[in-house]
Enzyme design. Structure first.
Site, PDB file in Angstrom:
ATOM      1  N   SER A 140      -5.791   5.429  13.523  1.00 11.07           N
ATOM      2  CA  SER A 140      -6.843   6.554  12.898  1.00 11.07           C
ATOM      3  C   SER A 140      -7.706   6.245  13.656  1.00 11.07           C
ATOM      4  O   SER A 140      -8.579   5.679  14.833  1.00 11.07           O
ATOM      5  CB  SER A 140      -7.122   6.524  11.593  1.00 11.07           C
ATOM      6  OG  SER A 140      -8.460   7.373  11.563  1.00 11.07           O
ATOM      7  N   TYR A 153     -11.396   1.977   4.902  1.00 12.09           N
ATOM      8  CA  TYR A 153     -10.483   3.028   5.167  1.00 12.09           C
ATOM      9  C   TYR A 153     -10.563   2.754   7.069  1.00 12.09           C
ATOM     10  O   TYR A 153      -9.769   2.411   7.618  1.00 12.09           O
ATOM     11  CB  TYR A 153     -10.624   4.335   5.743  1.00 12.09           C
ATOM     12  CG  TYR A 153      -9.685   4.739   5.881  1.00 12.09           C
ATOM     13  CD1 TYR A 153      -8.017   4.769   5.677  1.00 12.09           C
ATOM     14  CD2 TYR A 153     -10.263   5.596   6.864  1.00 12.09           C
ATOM     15  CE1 TYR A 153      -7.058   5.751   6.383  1.00 12.09           C
ATOM     16  CE2 TYR A 153      -8.658   6.985   7.884  1.00 12.09           C
ATOM     17  CZ  TYR A 153      -6.983   6.165   7.083  1.00 12.09           C
ATOM     18  OH  TYR A 153      -5.966   7.172   8.618  1.00 12.09           O
TER      19      TYR A 153
END
Ligand SMILES: NC(=O)c1ccc[n+]([C@@H]2O[C@H](COP(=O)([O-])OP(=O)(O)OC[C@H]3O[C@@H](n4cnc5c(N)ncnc54)[C@H](OP(=O)(O)O)[C@@H]3O)[C@@H](O)[C@H]2O)c1
Length: 237
Positions: A140, A153
């Site tokens: 990501s 995350y």
């Protein structure tokens, strides 16, 4: 394009993983669908079969070593080889550090980072034995950019990027290619739990990321794509 290739795709029951499984099956790969919820995997497999593709459903919690070992062994029993692993499974949490739940934090790191390690760990011996293989890790933009209320995350994806680079170095001489695909925001159920999430209509579609992963998987021999970053037209949302 992927005729006779066997691809394990984790997190294949929805979102980016399902779109990738469909794209791979359309390119004639035989796809092995792995995530925790069997019913969702069967729905994805039926979509693929209706489309003329071949899919094997193997429900797996990719944070558990034994389960991942079984996934790899059952794939080898069914097809005799593994050509491509797409490490795509992952969850997010949206908590400030001071308010965060340690169990949720740990689970987010496990689903994104530990899973990438475990699946790579268990597909590597058969890939090394054949001196052939490809591992594509869906990371990501959060691997590189700090987002408030996303510490687990961001840490997991940054860790997975470091892991991807180390793995690439370890297997460079073994004809095993390792690639990081780092998308910006994608319109998937991932965002369901975030209050006030960015506008889904401005995000990438799962099919955009699937096309990128397919592009990586179909690169000619003699080159390695280390990393690809794809963002929505407006950039980080
Ligand atoms: N959506 C975005 O904006 C975005 C942006 C950049 C990167 N990504 C990354 O893209 C990947 C896919 O995300 P998505 O947006 O498609 O999310 P999603 O729609 O929520 O799908 C996540 C998938 O991962 C599976 N999964 C979660 N935990 C698992 C576990 N422990 N074991 C096995 N499977 C597990 C889920 O199935 P089960 O729950 O049934 O197990 C589901 O199939 C993730 O790595 C995510 O971090 C997403």
């Amino acid at each position: 394009m992927l005729k006779d290739k066997i691809a394990i795709i984790t997190g294949a029951s929805r979102g980016i993983g399902r779109a990738t499984a469909l794209a791979f099956a359309r390119a004639d790969a035989k796809v092995v669908l792995a995530s925790r919820t069997e019913q969702d995997l069967e729905t994805a497999a039926n979509l693929i079969r209706t489309d003329g593709g071949e899919a094997l459903v193997l429900p797996t919690d990719v944070t558990r070593a034994k389960a991942v070992e079984t996934l790899v062994n059952r794939t080898l029993e069914a097809y005799g080889q593994i050509d491509i692993l797409v490490n795509n499974a992952g969850t997010g949490s949206f908590e400030m550090v001071a308010d965060s739940d340690p169990e949720v934090w740990t689970q987010v790191v496990a689903s994104n980072l530990k899973s990438t390690y475990l699946c790579s760990r268990y597909v590597l011996p058969p890939m090394l034995a054949r001196q052939s293989g490809q591992i594509i890790n869906v990371l990501s933009i959060a691997a590189k950019v700090a987002f408030k209320a996303s510490s687990a995350y961001c840490a997991a994806k940054a860790g997975a990027l470091a892991f991807t680079k180390v793995l690439a170095e370890e297997v460079r001489g073994e004809n095993i290619r390792v690639t990081a695909v780092s998308p910006g925001s994608v319109d998937t159920p991932f965002w369901a739990e975030m209050e006030g999430h960015p506008d889904l209509t401005l995000m990438l579609k799962p099919e955009h990321v699937a096309e990128t992963i397919l592009f990586v998987a179909t690169q000619p021999a003699g080159m390695v794509t280390d990393e690809i970053v794809v963002t929505p037209p407006l950039g980080i949302l």
